[in-house]
Scaffold this active site. Sequence first.
Site, mmCIF file in Angstrom:
data_model
loop_
_atom_site.group_PDB
_atom_site.id
_atom_site.type_symbol
_atom_site.label_atom_id
_atom_site.label_comp_id
_atom_site.label_asym_id
_atom_site.label_seq_id
_atom_site.Cartn_x
_atom_site.Cartn_y
_atom_site.Cartn_z
ATOM 1 N N LYS A 196 0.855 -1.183 0.000
ATOM 2 C CA LYS A 196 0.000 0.000 0.000
ATOM 3 C C LYS A 196 0.893 1.235 0.000
ATOM 4 O O LYS A 196 1.684 1.444 0.916
ATOM 5 C CB LYS A 196 -0.903 0.002 1.228
ATOM 6 N N LYS A 249 -2.197 -1.499 -3.839
ATOM 7 C CA LYS A 249 -3.057 -0.321 -3.740
ATOM 8 C C LYS A 249 -2.223 0.943 -3.830
ATOM 9 O O LYS A 249 -1.204 1.015 -3.154
ATOM 10 C CB LYS A 249 -3.766 -0.395 -2.389
HETATM 11 C C1 PBG Z 1 -7.531 3.374 5.793
HETATM 12 C C2 PBG Z 1 -7.774 3.177 4.342
HETATM 13 C C3 PBG Z 1 -7.595 4.112 3.308
HETATM 14 C C4 PBG Z 1 -8.082 3.503 2.155
HETATM 15 C C5 PBG Z 1 -8.515 2.219 2.506
HETATM 16 N N1 PBG Z 1 -8.307 2.026 3.858
HETATM 17 C C6 PBG Z 1 -7.107 5.506 3.334
HETATM 18 C C7 PBG Z 1 -5.746 5.801 3.765
HETATM 19 O O1 PBG Z 1 -4.907 4.924 3.945
HETATM 20 O O2 PBG Z 1 -5.495 6.984 3.986
HETATM 21 C C8 PBG Z 1 -8.157 4.157 0.803
HETATM 22 C C9 PBG Z 1 -9.226 3.652 -0.108
HETATM 23 C C10 PBG Z 1 -9.560 4.536 -1.252
HETATM 24 O O3 PBG Z 1 -8.950 5.597 -1.489
HETATM 25 O O4 PBG Z 1 -10.479 4.169 -1.991
HETATM 26 N N2 PBG Z 1 -6.370 2.883 6.332
#
Ligand code: PBG
Length: 325
Positions: A196, A249
Amino acid sequence: MYPLKRNRRLRTSAAVRSLVREQSLSVDDFIVPLFVVEGSNIKEEIPSMPDYYRMSLDLIVDEVKSLWALGLKSVLLFVKVPDLLKDNKGTEALNPKGLMQRAIKTVKKACPKMLVMTDVALDPYSSFGHDGIVEEGIILNDPTKEVLAKIALSHAQAGADFVAPSDMMDGRVEYIRELLEAEGFHHTGIMSYSAKYASSFYAPFRDALDSAPGFGDKKTYQMDFHNRKEAISETLLDIEEGADIVMVKPGMAYLDIIRDLAEQIETPIAAYQVSGEYAMLKAAAAKGWIDYDAIVYEQLIAFKRAGASLIATYTAKDAARILST
Ligand code: PBG
C-alpha cells in the site's frame, strides 16, 4: 514472418477475437466497498465520489440484498465514526456494539452468504487521523499492532469472514493471525493490504470517512511510490506471516507491481481501484470526455491482465450492469 504470419487474422471478427481472448471479467471478481454511518434512512452522496454513498444500517440491508441479486458476493466494510468517539487508542474500534461490529452482523443477517470483509485500521477512529497510535508526532508500530489484532478479533467475533488490515505497520499480519488462532478463529481469513503506497489517490476516501491525517502525512508507514522491490519484500513478508490474500493499492498506476508479484507468488492478489481513480473516471465522464462504461471495463480487464485475481472497486455495480448487457 510476413505474410506467413499476419497478426490481424486473429482480429478479423468478433467471434475469432472472443475465441482467442486471454482475459475475462465476471461479477465473481469484485469486492464492493461500503461506507457505513450511524443513523437511520441516511444515504449521503460523497461529494468527491459521485453516485457513491454513505449509508445507515437500515439502508445497508437493502443495498447488500441488491448487490447479491446482481451476483456481487463480497463486501468490504468501512465506517464513519463521529468525532466525539475518536481518540488516540482506537477505543471505539474495540466496542463490541460499535458501528463496524453492528454492520457486520447486519450484513450477515440480511444476506447470510455474503462474504464480509472489514477494514482493520485506526484512522477512522483516530483523533489524529492516523493509522497508528501517536506519541510526540511519531506513529508507534508495536502498540498499534496490538490494538489492530484486538480489532481484528472483535470483527471476527462479530462474524467477519475476512479482516483486511490497511495500516502498513510492521509485523501486524502475524500478530493478527496468532490472536485469531489462539481464540479459535481458524477460518477467519486475512486479506492484507501488503503493498500500500502513500498515495494522493486516497483523497476522496478521506472525505468519505472524514479520516484525513490531522498532521503530517502517512509516508512513515505507507510505502514510497518510487519503489518496486520494496513491494515485493513487503508482500512476501505478509504471506509468511499468514496473509491469505495480498493486495496492491492503488490500482491503475501500480499495474507493474501487480505483474511483478504475479510472477513470484501463488497467493491470490487483489487490486484496489481506489477512490481517486473512481473520482477521475466519474469527473471525465460527467464532462462527456470519456465513455464511462467502456473505460470501466477496459480498466478492470487491465487489472486482470496484470495478474490480479480479485478487484476491490467502487465501479462493481456498474461493472455488473455492463457485464450483463
Ligand atoms: C484506511 C484506508 C484508506 C483507504 C482504505 N483504507 C485511506 C488511507 O490509507 O489513507 C483508501 C481507499 C480509497 O482511497 O479508496 N487505512
